[in-house]
Design a protein around this motif. Structure first.
Motif, PDB file in Angstrom:
ATOM      1  N   GLN A  17     -13.484  -8.754 -14.197  1.00 56.94           N
ATOM      2  CA  GLN A  17     -12.493  -9.475 -14.999  1.00 56.94           C
ATOM      3  C   GLN A  17     -11.427 -10.119 -14.098  1.00 56.94           C
ATOM      4  OE1 GLN A  17     -11.192  -6.442 -17.959  1.00 56.94           O
ATOM      5  NE2 GLN A  17     -12.060  -7.836 -19.485  1.00 56.94           N
ATOM      6  N   GLN A  18     -10.561 -10.877 -14.749  1.00 59.10           N
ATOM      7  CA  GLN A  18      -9.455 -11.539 -14.070  1.00 59.10           C
ATOM      8  C   GLN A  18      -8.146 -11.002 -14.650  1.00 59.10           C
ATOM      9  OE1 GLN A  18      -7.528 -14.070 -15.911  1.00 59.10           O
ATOM     10  NE2 GLN A  18      -6.176 -14.544 -14.208  1.00 59.10           N
ATOM     11  N   VAL A  19      -7.090 -10.992 -13.826  1.00 55.51           N
ATOM     12  CA  VAL A  19      -5.812 -10.473 -14.290  1.00 55.51           C
ATOM     13  C   VAL A  19      -4.670 -11.352 -13.774  1.00 55.51           C
ATOM     14  CG1 VAL A  19      -5.433  -8.941 -12.308  1.00 55.51           C
ATOM     15  CG2 VAL A  19      -4.447  -8.360 -14.526  1.00 55.51           C
ATOM     16  N   THR A  20      -3.608 -11.427 -14.556  1.00 53.07           N
ATOM     17  CA  THR A  20      -2.389 -12.143 -14.160  1.00 53.07           C
ATOM     18  C   THR A  20      -1.194 -11.221 -14.302  1.00 53.07           C
ATOM     19  OG1 THR A  20      -3.257 -14.307 -14.828  1.00 53.07           O
ATOM     20  CG2 THR A  20      -0.868 -14.089 -14.631  1.00 53.07           C
ATOM     21  N   LEU A  21      -0.445 -11.066 -13.231  1.00 51.97           N
ATOM     22  CA  LEU A  21       0.767 -10.255 -13.228  1.00 51.97           C
ATOM     23  C   LEU A  21       1.962 -11.185 -13.062  1.00 51.97           C
ATOM     24  CD1 LEU A  21      -0.414  -7.430 -10.792  1.00 51.97           C
ATOM     25  CD2 LEU A  21      -0.867  -7.691 -13.232  1.00 51.97           C
ATOM     26  N   ARG A  22       3.086 -10.803 -13.667  1.00 47.34           N
ATOM     27  CA  ARG A  22       4.251 -11.686 -13.681  1.00 47.34           C
ATOM     28  C   ARG A  22       5.488 -11.031 -13.081  1.00 47.34           C
ATOM     29  NH1 ARG A  22       1.040 -12.629 -18.006  1.00 47.34           N
ATOM     30  NH2 ARG A  22       0.450 -14.809 -18.355  1.00 47.34           N
ATOM     31  N   CYS A  23       6.350 -11.863 -12.528  1.00 39.32           N
ATOM     32  CA  CYS A  23       7.550 -11.381 -11.849  1.00 39.32           C
ATOM     33  C   CYS A  23       8.700 -12.356 -12.045  1.00 39.32           C
ATOM     34  CB  CYS A  23       7.250 -11.217 -10.359  1.00 39.32           C
ATOM     35  SG  CYS A  23       8.689 -10.832  -9.339  1.00 39.32           S
ATOM     36  N   SER A  24       9.863 -11.805 -12.407  1.00 38.26           N
ATOM     37  CA  SER A  24      11.088 -12.594 -12.460  1.00 38.26           C
ATOM     38  C   SER A  24      12.017 -12.083 -11.376  1.00 38.26           C
ATOM     39  CB  SER A  24      11.757 -12.464 -13.823  1.00 38.26           C
ATOM     40  OG  SER A  24      10.981 -13.075 -14.816  1.00 38.26           O
ATOM     41  N   PRO A  25      12.457 -12.948 -10.485  1.00 38.91           N
ATOM     42  CA  PRO A  25      13.277 -12.486  -9.369  1.00 38.91           C
ATOM     43  C   PRO A  25      14.694 -12.132  -9.792  1.00 38.91           C
ATOM     44  CG  PRO A  25      13.104 -14.872  -9.331  1.00 38.91           C
ATOM     45  CD  PRO A  25      12.203 -14.393 -10.430  1.00 38.91           C
ATOM     46  N   LYS A  26      15.354 -11.429  -8.913  1.00 34.58           N
ATOM     47  CA  LYS A  26      16.772 -11.117  -9.095  1.00 34.58           C
ATOM     48  C   LYS A  26      17.567 -12.411  -9.141  1.00 34.58           C
ATOM     49  CE  LYS A  26      20.424  -8.640  -6.529  1.00 34.58           C
ATOM     50  NZ  LYS A  26      20.976  -7.810  -7.620  1.00 34.58           N
ATOM     51  N   SER A  27      18.622 -12.424  -9.946  1.00 33.34           N
ATOM     52  CA  SER A  27      19.448 -13.613 -10.075  1.00 33.34           C
ATOM     53  C   SER A  27      19.972 -14.058  -8.705  1.00 33.34           C
ATOM     54  CB  SER A  27      20.632 -13.300 -10.998  1.00 33.34           C
ATOM     55  OG  SER A  27      21.483 -14.414 -11.094  1.00 33.34           O
ATOM     56  N   GLY A  28      19.813 -15.365  -8.438  1.00 31.64           N
ATOM     57  CA  GLY A  28      20.285 -15.907  -7.171  1.00 31.64           C
ATOM     58  C   GLY A  28      19.240 -15.922  -6.071  1.00 31.64           C
ATOM     59  N   HIS A  29      18.098 -15.296  -6.325  1.00 33.50           N
ATOM     60  CA  HIS A  29      17.018 -15.267  -5.325  1.00 33.50           C
ATOM     61  C   HIS A  29      16.014 -16.389  -5.591  1.00 33.50           C
ATOM     62  CE1 HIS A  29      17.523 -10.759  -4.094  1.00 33.50           C
ATOM     63  NE2 HIS A  29      18.567 -11.516  -3.790  1.00 33.50           N
ATOM     64  N   ASP A  30      15.479 -16.961  -4.499  1.00 34.27           N
ATOM     65  CA  ASP A  30      14.547 -18.076  -4.643  1.00 34.27           C
ATOM     66  C   ASP A  30      13.195 -17.817  -3.993  1.00 34.27           C
ATOM     67  OD1 ASP A  30      16.255 -20.095  -2.073  1.00 34.27           O
ATOM     68  OD2 ASP A  30      15.249 -18.144  -1.989  1.00 34.27           O
ATOM     69  N   THR A  31      13.038 -16.666  -3.395  1.00 30.95           N
ATOM     70  CA  THR A  31      11.807 -16.334  -2.675  1.00 30.95           C
ATOM     71  C   THR A  31      11.173 -15.098  -3.301  1.00 30.95           C
ATOM     72  OG1 THR A  31      12.729 -17.211  -0.624  1.00 30.95           O
ATOM     73  CG2 THR A  31      10.837 -15.742  -0.423  1.00 30.95           C
ATOM     74  N   VAL A  32       9.871 -15.185  -3.547  1.00 25.67           N
ATOM     75  CA  VAL A  32       9.157 -14.061  -4.153  1.00 25.67           C
ATOM     76  C   VAL A  32       7.992 -13.659  -3.270  1.00 25.67           C
ATOM     77  CG1 VAL A  32       7.746 -13.312  -6.097  1.00 25.67           C
ATOM     78  CG2 VAL A  32       9.792 -14.685  -6.508  1.00 25.67           C
ATOM     79  N   SER A  33       7.891 -12.353  -3.018  1.00 19.13           N
ATOM     80  CA  SER A  33       6.776 -11.803  -2.239  1.00 19.13           C
ATOM     81  C   SER A  33       6.034 -10.797  -3.093  1.00 19.13           C
ATOM     82  CB  SER A  33       7.296 -11.108  -0.976  1.00 19.13           C
ATOM     83  OG  SER A  33       8.045 -11.991  -0.172  1.00 19.13           O
ATOM     84  N   TRP A  34       4.733 -10.696  -2.869  1.00 19.15           N
ATOM     85  CA  TRP A  34       3.895  -9.741  -3.592  1.00 19.15           C
ATOM     86  C   TRP A  34       3.280  -8.753  -2.593  1.00 19.15           C
ATOM     87  CZ3 TRP A  34       3.293  -9.300  -8.842  1.00 19.15           C
ATOM     88  CH2 TRP A  34       3.750 -10.364  -9.631  1.00 19.15           C
ATOM     89  N   TYR A  35       3.216  -7.490  -3.021  1.00 20.02           N
ATOM     90  CA  TYR A  35       2.645  -6.432  -2.206  1.00 20.02           C
ATOM     91  C   TYR A  35       1.694  -5.597  -3.052  1.00 20.02           C
ATOM     92  CZ  TYR A  35       6.438  -7.421   1.092  1.00 20.02           C
ATOM     93  OH  TYR A  35       7.303  -8.038   1.972  1.00 20.02           O
ATOM     94  N   GLN A  36       0.669  -5.063  -2.388  1.00 14.76           N
ATOM     95  CA  GLN A  36      -0.257  -4.132  -3.023  1.00 14.76           C
ATOM     96  C   GLN A  36      -0.047  -2.752  -2.418  1.00 14.76           C
ATOM     97  OE1 GLN A  36      -4.416  -3.668  -1.696  1.00 14.76           O
ATOM     98  NE2 GLN A  36      -5.045  -4.399  -3.716  1.00 14.76           N
ATOM     99  N   GLN A  37       0.160  -1.747  -3.264  1.00 16.40           N
ATOM    100  CA  GLN A  37       0.340  -0.387  -2.777  1.00 16.40           C
ATOM    101  C   GLN A  37      -0.747   0.506  -3.357  1.00 16.40           C
ATOM    102  OE1 GLN A  37       4.033   1.617  -3.784  1.00 16.40           O
ATOM    103  NE2 GLN A  37       3.842   3.015  -2.060  1.00 16.40           N
ATOM    104  N   ALA A  38      -1.726   0.835  -2.548  1.00 16.91           N
ATOM    105  CA  ALA A  38      -2.757   1.771  -2.962  1.00 16.91           C
ATOM    106  C   ALA A  38      -2.177   3.182  -2.986  1.00 16.91           C
ATOM    107  CB  ALA A  38      -3.945   1.695  -2.007  1.00 16.91           C
ATOM    108  N   LEU A  39      -2.830   4.060  -3.716  1.00 11.22           N
ATOM    109  CA  LEU A  39      -2.331   5.425  -3.878  1.00 11.22           C
ATOM    110  C   LEU A  39      -2.189   6.114  -2.525  1.00 11.22           C
ATOM    111  CD1 LEU A  39      -1.563   7.104  -6.358  1.00 11.22           C
ATOM    112  CD2 LEU A  39      -3.818   8.170  -6.232  1.00 11.22           C
ATOM    113  N   GLY A  40      -1.007   6.651  -2.257  1.00 15.09           N
ATOM    114  CA  GLY A  40      -0.777   7.379  -1.022  1.00 15.09           C
ATOM    115  C   GLY A  40      -0.594   6.523   0.218  1.00 15.09           C
TER     116      GLY A  40
END
Lengths: 113, 114
Positions: A17-40
């Motif tokens: 399947q396909q998935v879409t995740l969404r993010c709203s940045p903190k007010s005043g921020h213009d840069t967004v980074s995504w990270y993957q954290q596997a268990l442990g």
């Protein structure tokens, strides 16, 4: 002052399947980074968006793609889901100036069955 | 490529004891260094950062860290821990020659007991 918000908080998908995740940045921020954290494990950098363009990318396959909108919010898309994609996906926002720390949201927990 | 090594995966301590969580990074000309804390089912909260200037950095909740360029280390310390400090701690580095992405260590679980 709202911090970084992510949606949904939890998601269950099946392989392929396909998935879409969404993010709203903190007010005043213009840069967004995504990270993957596997268990442990520690978070791993996927990519970063600034001015609606991918500015930097980590070692992730093309199945992982993203987008940034004019209001600085961002989406992470993952196609052809694999069992190994099960993880906590974290969004972080910061100011475009290089010395500003990244602020993290609480993440989206993605489980692949 | 930049890498971060957290030398201890688990650190058990008693309440009110001092603690040090160790972090080493691979050599680079210009780096920013960070410590983040993660409580269960939550995202990461910034504890402290080193960008430039004084090598001793003070953060929130009584934590401090010392940047040692010659040893490429950035160890986190607290003189007296509380039960509420029990959490996962991550050291991270940003290699300015590569961009502002954070490279994280695998984390250290700090367990404080009474």
């Amino acid at each position: 002052d709202a911090g970084v918000t992510q949606s949904p908080t939890h998601l269950i998908k099946t392989r392929g399947q396909q998935v879409t995740l969404r993010c709203s940045p903190k007010s005043g921020h213009d840069t967004v980074s995504w990270y993957q954290q596997a268990l442990g494990q520690g978070p791993q950098f996927i990519f970063q968006y600034y001015e609606e363009e991918e500015r930097q990318r980590g070692n992730f396959p093309d199945r992982f793609s993203g987008h940034q909108f004019p209001n600085y919010s961002s989406e992470l898309n993952v196609n052809a889901l694999l069992l190994g994609d099960s993880a906590l996906y974290l969004c972080a926002s910061s100011s475009g100036r290089g010395n500003q720390p990244q602020h993290f949201g609480d993440g989206t927990r993605l489980s692949i069955l | 490529a930049q890498s971060v090594t957290q030398l201890d995966s688990q650190v058990p301590v008693f309440e009110e004891a001092p603690v040090e969580l160790r972090c080493n990074y691979s050599s680079s000309v210009s780096v920013y260094l960070f410590w983040y804390v993660q409580y269960p089912n939550q995202g990461l909260q910034l504890l402290l950062k080193y960008l430039s200037g004084s090598t001793l950095v003070k953060g929130i909740n009584g934590f401090e860290a010392e940047f040692n360029k010659s040893q490429t280390s950035f160890h986190l310390r607290k003189p007296s821990v509380h039960i509420s400090d029990t959490a996962e701690y991550f050291c991270a580095v940003s290699d300015l020659q590569a961009g502002t992405a954070l490279i994280f260590g695998k984390g250290t679980t700090l367990s404080v007991s009474s």
